[in-house]
Design a protein around this motif. Structure first.
Motif, PDB file in Angstrom:
ATOM      1  N   MET A   1     -42.243   2.707  20.105  1.00 51.95           N
ATOM      2  CA  MET A   1     -41.622   3.929  19.656  1.00 51.95           C
ATOM      3  C   MET A   1     -40.132   3.648  19.464  1.00 51.95           C
ATOM      4  O   MET A   1     -39.493   3.027  20.297  1.00 51.95           O
ATOM      5  CB  MET A   1     -41.841   5.016  20.721  1.00 51.95           C
ATOM      6  N   THR A   2     -39.583   4.106  18.353  1.00 56.00           N
ATOM      7  CA  THR A   2     -38.161   3.939  18.078  1.00 56.00           C
ATOM      8  C   THR A   2     -37.449   5.258  18.296  1.00 56.00           C
ATOM      9  O   THR A   2     -37.877   6.287  17.773  1.00 56.00           O
ATOM     10  CB  THR A   2     -37.931   3.478  16.634  1.00 56.00           C
ATOM     11  N   MET A   3     -36.398   5.218  19.073  1.00 53.51           N
ATOM     12  CA  MET A   3     -35.577   6.403  19.305  1.00 53.51           C
ATOM     13  C   MET A   3     -34.144   6.029  18.950  1.00 53.51           C
ATOM     14  O   MET A   3     -33.781   4.851  18.962  1.00 53.51           O
ATOM     15  CB  MET A   3     -35.679   6.854  20.756  1.00 53.51           C
ATOM     16  N   TYR A   4     -33.354   7.017  18.642  1.00 57.15           N
ATOM     17  CA  TYR A   4     -31.978   6.761  18.235  1.00 57.15           C
ATOM     18  C   TYR A   4     -31.015   7.232  19.313  1.00 57.15           C
ATOM     19  O   TYR A   4     -31.191   8.289  19.897  1.00 57.15           O
ATOM     20  CB  TYR A   4     -31.698   7.422  16.890  1.00 57.15           C
ATOM     21  N   VAL A   5     -29.988   6.416  19.529  1.00 58.61           N
ATOM     22  CA  VAL A   5     -29.045   6.632  20.624  1.00 58.61           C
ATOM     23  C   VAL A   5     -27.636   6.732  20.064  1.00 58.61           C
ATOM     24  O   VAL A   5     -27.228   5.933  19.211  1.00 58.61           O
ATOM     25  CB  VAL A   5     -29.139   5.464  21.636  1.00 58.61           C
ATOM     26  N   LEU A   6     -26.897   7.717  20.560  1.00 61.93           N
ATOM     27  CA  LEU A   6     -25.478   7.861  20.233  1.00 61.93           C
ATOM     28  C   LEU A   6     -24.690   7.120  21.303  1.00 61.93           C
ATOM     29  O   LEU A   6     -24.796   7.432  22.486  1.00 61.93           O
ATOM     30  CB  LEU A   6     -25.087   9.340  20.205  1.00 61.93           C
ATOM     31  N   ILE A   7     -23.912   6.121  20.889  1.00 61.33           N
ATOM     32  CA  ILE A   7     -23.058   5.349  21.799  1.00 61.33           C
ATOM     33  C   ILE A   7     -21.622   5.834  21.611  1.00 61.33           C
ATOM     34  O   ILE A   7     -21.109   5.862  20.497  1.00 61.33           O
ATOM     35  CB  ILE A   7     -23.125   3.833  21.479  1.00 61.33           C
ATOM     36  N   GLU A   8     -20.982   6.211  22.716  1.00 62.19           N
ATOM     37  CA  GLU A   8     -19.596   6.683  22.663  1.00 62.19           C
ATOM     38  C   GLU A   8     -18.750   5.906  23.659  1.00 62.19           C
ATOM     39  O   GLU A   8     -19.100   5.816  24.831  1.00 62.19           O
ATOM     40  CB  GLU A   8     -19.517   8.171  22.999  1.00 62.19           C
ATOM     41  N   ASN A   9     -17.647   5.375  23.185  1.00 64.63           N
ATOM     42  CA  ASN A   9     -16.674   4.716  24.057  1.00 64.63           C
ATOM     43  C   ASN A   9     -15.690   5.781  24.520  1.00 64.63           C
ATOM     44  O   ASN A   9     -14.976   6.374  23.724  1.00 64.63           O
ATOM     45  CB  ASN A   9     -15.950   3.603  23.304  1.00 64.63           C
ATOM     46  N   LYS A  10     -15.685   6.052  25.810  1.00 64.80           N
ATOM     47  CA  LYS A  10     -14.848   7.106  26.380  1.00 64.80           C
ATOM     48  C   LYS A  10     -13.456   6.566  26.710  1.00 64.80           C
ATOM     49  O   LYS A  10     -13.283   5.372  26.975  1.00 64.80           O
ATOM     50  CB  LYS A  10     -15.501   7.669  27.654  1.00 64.80           C
ATOM     51  N   PRO A  11     -12.438   7.439  26.721  1.00 65.03           N
ATOM     52  CA  PRO A  11     -11.072   7.009  27.063  1.00 65.03           C
ATOM     53  C   PRO A  11     -10.963   6.417  28.464  1.00 65.03           C
ATOM     54  O   PRO A  11     -10.051   5.658  28.755  1.00 65.03           O
ATOM     55  CB  PRO A  11     -10.244   8.292  26.957  1.00 65.03           C
ATOM     56  N   THR A  12     -11.906   6.754  29.320  1.00 67.95           N
ATOM     57  CA  THR A  12     -11.880   6.240  30.696  1.00 67.95           C
ATOM     58  C   THR A  12     -12.314   4.781  30.757  1.00 67.95           C
ATOM     59  O   THR A  12     -12.267   4.157  31.819  1.00 67.95           O
ATOM     60  CB  THR A  12     -12.838   7.059  31.574  1.00 67.95           C
ATOM     61  N   GLY A  13     -12.783   4.246  29.606  1.00 66.43           N
ATOM     62  CA  GLY A  13     -13.282   2.878  29.593  1.00 66.43           C
ATOM     63  C   GLY A  13     -14.787   2.811  29.765  1.00 66.43           C
ATOM     64  O   GLY A  13     -15.380   1.750  29.641  1.00 66.43           O
ATOM     65  N   LYS A  14     -15.406   3.928  30.066  1.00 65.20           N
ATOM     66  CA  LYS A  14     -16.863   3.980  30.213  1.00 65.20           C
ATOM     67  C   LYS A  14     -17.511   4.090  28.840  1.00 65.20           C
ATOM     68  O   LYS A  14     -16.887   4.493  27.861  1.00 65.20           O
ATOM     69  CB  LYS A  14     -17.289   5.179  31.068  1.00 65.20           C
ATOM     70  N   VAL A  15     -18.793   3.757  28.787  1.00 58.59           N
ATOM     71  CA  VAL A  15     -19.583   3.894  27.576  1.00 58.59           C
ATOM     72  C   VAL A  15     -20.697   4.894  27.869  1.00 58.59           C
ATOM     73  O   VAL A  15     -21.391   4.780  28.877  1.00 58.59           O
ATOM     74  CB  VAL A  15     -20.197   2.542  27.147  1.00 58.59           C
ATOM     75  N   THR A  16     -20.835   5.898  27.001  1.00 57.09           N
ATOM     76  CA  THR A  16     -21.885   6.908  27.151  1.00 57.09           C
ATOM     77  C   THR A  16     -22.976   6.635  26.131  1.00 57.09           C
ATOM     78  O   THR A  16     -22.686   6.390  24.965  1.00 57.09           O
ATOM     79  CB  THR A  16     -21.321   8.324  26.937  1.00 57.09           C
ATOM     80  N   ALA A  17     -24.228   6.683  26.581  1.00 57.72           N
ATOM     81  CA  ALA A  17     -25.387   6.553  25.700  1.00 57.72           C
ATOM     82  C   ALA A  17     -26.194   7.834  25.818  1.00 57.72           C
ATOM     83  O   ALA A  17     -26.593   8.224  26.910  1.00 57.72           O
ATOM     84  CB  ALA A  17     -26.231   5.346  26.095  1.00 57.72           C
ATOM     85  N   SER A  18     -26.421   8.510  24.678  1.00 61.21           N
ATOM     86  CA  SER A  18     -27.166   9.765  24.655  1.00 61.21           C
ATOM     87  C   SER A  18     -28.323   9.640  23.682  1.00 61.21           C
ATOM     88  O   SER A  18     -28.142   9.198  22.554  1.00 61.21           O
ATOM     89  CB  SER A  18     -26.270  10.922  24.197  1.00 61.21           C
TER      90      SER A  18
END
Length: 104
Positions: A1-18
């Motif tokens: 199954m293929t799902m799509y993920v939003l990757i965001e580089n946060k100002p705190t240096g963390k990376v968010t995956a949604s």
């Protein structure tokens, strides 16, 4: 199954995956790889005792309900003639302008 993920580089240096379409499926990591792995684990945990299935919903096709409604209407043929005349009169107004050949 293929799902799509939003990757965001946060100002705190963390990376968010949604996970797109699933707002509750959001994780953070120090790197993109770490965030993606954490998201995989969260999805696997969430779907462990669940499954995704298609759901077909029948809707009324109201346009089909009107098919043939003018079959015996004495004014339908007259309307068709008037519409054809109108279209001929306004053909140039409604037609998209085609590119001209400058070589001729």
């Amino acid at each position: 199954m293929t799902m799509y993920v939003l990757i965001e580089n946060k100002p705190t240096g963390k990376v968010t995956a949604s996970l797109i379409g699933w707002p509750s499926m959001t994780v953070q990591g120090n790197t993109e790889v770490e965030a993606m792995n954490a998201l995989r684990q969260l999805i696997a945990l969430h779907l462990k005792d669940a499954r995704i299935v298609p759901l077909d919903i029948e809707t009324e096709r109201t346009w089909l309900q009107t098919a043939g409604v003018f079959k015996d209407d004495p004014f339908a043929a007259e309307f068709d003639v008037l519409m054809a005349e109108y279209r001929c009169e306004h053909e140039d107004e409604n037609s998209p302008e085609l590119p001209r050949d400058h070589a001729a």
